[in-house]
Design an enzyme around this catalytic site. Structure first.
Site, PDB file in Angstrom:
ATOM      1  N   ASP A   1      -3.610  -8.288   3.413  1.00 26.51           N
ATOM      2  CA  ASP A   1      -4.919  -8.584   3.988  1.00 26.51           C
ATOM      3  C   ASP A   1      -5.554  -9.664   3.124  1.00 26.51           C
ATOM      4  O   ASP A   1      -5.626  -9.508   1.895  1.00 26.51           O
ATOM      5  CB  ASP A   1      -5.808  -7.337   3.982  1.00 26.51           C
ATOM      6  CG  ASP A   1      -5.254  -6.220   4.851  1.00 26.51           C
ATOM      7  OD1 ASP A   1      -4.555  -6.519   5.843  1.00 26.51           O
ATOM      8  OD2 ASP A   1      -5.506  -5.040   4.543  1.00 26.51           O
TER       9      ASP A   1
ATOM     10  N   ARG B   1       0.857  -1.195   0.000  1.00 29.52           N
ATOM     11  CA  ARG B   1       0.000   0.000   0.000  1.00 29.52           C
ATOM     12  C   ARG B   1       0.890   1.240   0.000  1.00 29.52           C
ATOM     13  O   ARG B   1       1.666   1.427   0.937  1.00 29.52           O
ATOM     14  CB  ARG B   1      -0.892   0.001   1.232  1.00 29.52           C
ATOM     15  CG  ARG B   1      -1.842   1.196   1.358  1.00 29.52           C
ATOM     16  CD  ARG B   1      -2.564   1.138   2.709  1.00 29.52           C
ATOM     17  NE  ARG B   1      -3.247  -0.127   2.898  1.00 29.52           N
ATOM     18  CZ  ARG B   1      -3.691  -0.575   4.067  1.00 29.52           C
ATOM     19  NH1 ARG B   1      -3.497   0.142   5.169  1.00 29.52           N
ATOM     20  NH2 ARG B   1      -4.297  -1.746   4.157  1.00 29.52           N
TER      21      ARG B   1
ATOM     22  N   HIS C   1      -5.149  -9.720   8.632  1.00 32.59           N
ATOM     23  CA  HIS C   1      -3.903  -8.958   8.480  1.00 32.59           C
ATOM     24  C   HIS C   1      -2.696  -9.814   8.871  1.00 32.59           C
ATOM     25  O   HIS C   1      -2.597 -10.270  10.015  1.00 32.59           O
ATOM     26  CB  HIS C   1      -3.998  -7.720   9.359  1.00 32.59           C
ATOM     27  CG  HIS C   1      -2.820  -6.803   9.323  1.00 32.59           C
ATOM     28  ND1 HIS C   1      -2.911  -5.507   8.880  1.00 32.59           N
ATOM     29  CD2 HIS C   1      -1.521  -6.971   9.698  1.00 32.59           C
ATOM     30  CE1 HIS C   1      -1.726  -4.913   8.986  1.00 32.59           C
ATOM     31  NE2 HIS C   1      -0.869  -5.800   9.486  1.00 32.59           N
TER      32      HIS C   1
ATOM     33  N   HIS D   1       1.799  -2.034   5.633  1.00 30.37           N
ATOM     34  CA  HIS D   1       1.592  -2.385   4.229  1.00 30.37           C
ATOM     35  C   HIS D   1       2.571  -1.648   3.320  1.00 30.37           C
ATOM     36  O   HIS D   1       2.962  -2.161   2.275  1.00 30.37           O
ATOM     37  CB  HIS D   1       0.166  -2.043   3.802  1.00 30.37           C
ATOM     38  CG  HIS D   1      -0.877  -3.012   4.274  1.00 30.37           C
ATOM     39  ND1 HIS D   1      -1.249  -4.121   3.551  1.00 30.37           N
ATOM     40  CD2 HIS D   1      -1.636  -3.011   5.391  1.00 30.37           C
ATOM     41  CE1 HIS D   1      -2.205  -4.773   4.196  1.00 30.37           C
ATOM     42  NE2 HIS D   1      -2.455  -4.121   5.326  1.00 30.37           N
TER      43      HIS D   1
ATOM     44  N   GLU E   1      -6.892  -7.844  13.840  1.00 35.05           N
ATOM     45  CA  GLU E   1      -7.517  -7.990  12.520  1.00 35.05           C
ATOM     46  C   GLU E   1      -7.282  -9.404  12.003  1.00 35.05           C
ATOM     47  O   GLU E   1      -6.147  -9.763  11.676  1.00 35.05           O
ATOM     48  CB  GLU E   1      -6.938  -6.969  11.526  1.00 35.05           C
ATOM     49  CG  GLU E   1      -7.198  -5.534  11.916  1.00 35.05           C
ATOM     50  CD  GLU E   1      -6.536  -4.522  10.983  1.00 35.05           C
ATOM     51  OE1 GLU E   1      -6.816  -3.315  11.133  1.00 35.05           O
ATOM     52  OE2 GLU E   1      -5.738  -4.941  10.098  1.00 35.05           O
TER      53      GLU E   1
END
Length: 269
Positions: free
Chosen positions: A158, A106, A243, A151, A240
């Site tokens: 994810d 990301r 994740h 990320h 999460e």
């Protein structure tokens, strides 16, 4: 005539100079767009069987629009992280399942987009699905949004599990009625994954991997994902269930900002 011709030539020369000056920044910008280091790869070049549904390329996410920096729906990772996913995928395929990634590398500009969105308290368009029980003023304090993301270091992803043969995933239609991400699976947005108890990016404590309210098949599905990935060196974030980060990270202290696109891989796939 001679004076006019000279004046005309002077105007043409000046205009050409202006064009040259104004063109330089665009050219320089195109040349300086960051690209990925050599050891970043497209996941599909390592394992084309992993399903990719890159949510931030679409408007179906907590921001409600495609996120800055996502120019193609592509999973990019460091090679060790991609190879670890390939090992996990091989194990799951033998059991009748496939991995599906929602997000991989990301860029920092995407994280900056999240921060701007979180600071705009008037933008509540996607609240009913992604954070129905969380006040938007709490997103930073509760850890759902941060100014840096693992990320951006390239080894975090994810993901979820899909039972094979995979059913087609229905596309999201902007403006459609939203259902809480922790609603029963047959009520929330249809995802072709197994039931994990919540949808992806659900800002709620029910998303904690070992939340005691998640039991039965939902808990078993979470543990299947967690155990399979941790066996190949991918560590789960307890808050999460989706994740995971490859350890040791090749770039533990570097936050990259090259766009999510094939061009960022400089001719690699």
């Amino acid at each position: 005539m001679t004076r006019l011709s000279a004046a005309f030539r002077g105007l043409v020369t000046a205009f050409a100079a202006v064009l040259a000056v104004t063109a330089v920044p665009a050219t320089a910008q195109a040349r300086t767009e960051p690209t990925a280091p050599e050891d970043f790869v497209a996941l599909r070049s390592v394992d084309p069987t992993v399903i990719e549904e890159i949510r931030y390329f679409t408007p179906h996410n907590f921001v409600g629009e495609p996120v800055d920096g996502y120019r193609q729906p592509l999973c990019i990772l460091t090679r060790p992280a991609a190879e670890a996913l390939h090992q996990a995928q091989t194990r799951l395929l033998s059991q009748g399942y496939s991995l599906k990634v929602y997000d991989c590398y990301r860029p920092q500009r995407a994280v900056d987009h999240f921060v701007r969105w979180a600071e705009d308290l008037d933008d509540q368009d996607m609240k009913a699905e992604f954070y129905p029980d969380v006040d938007k003023t709490r997103l930073f304090a509760d850890g759902y949004i941060a100014e840096k993301s693992g990320h951006s270091r390239g080894s975090t992803m994810d993901l979820t599990i899909v039972r094979l043969p995979a059913e087609p995933a229905r596309p999201y239609r902007p403006g459609e009625p939203l259902v809480p991400c922790f609603a029963p699976q047959d009520e929330r947005f249809p995802d072709n994954s197994v039931d994990m108890g919540t949808g992806f990016d659900c800002f709620d404590t029910r998303s904690h991997t070992l939340d005691p309210r998640i039991q039965g098949p939902q808990r078993a599905n979470r543990l299947l994902l967690k155990d399979t990935l941790e066996d190949v060196g991918l560590v789960n974030l307890p808050e999460e269930w989706w994740h995971f980060t490859y350890r040791p990270e090749p770039y533990p202290d570097t936050y990259f900002d090259f766009p999510v696109s094939a061009r960022s891989l400089a001719g690699r796939r």
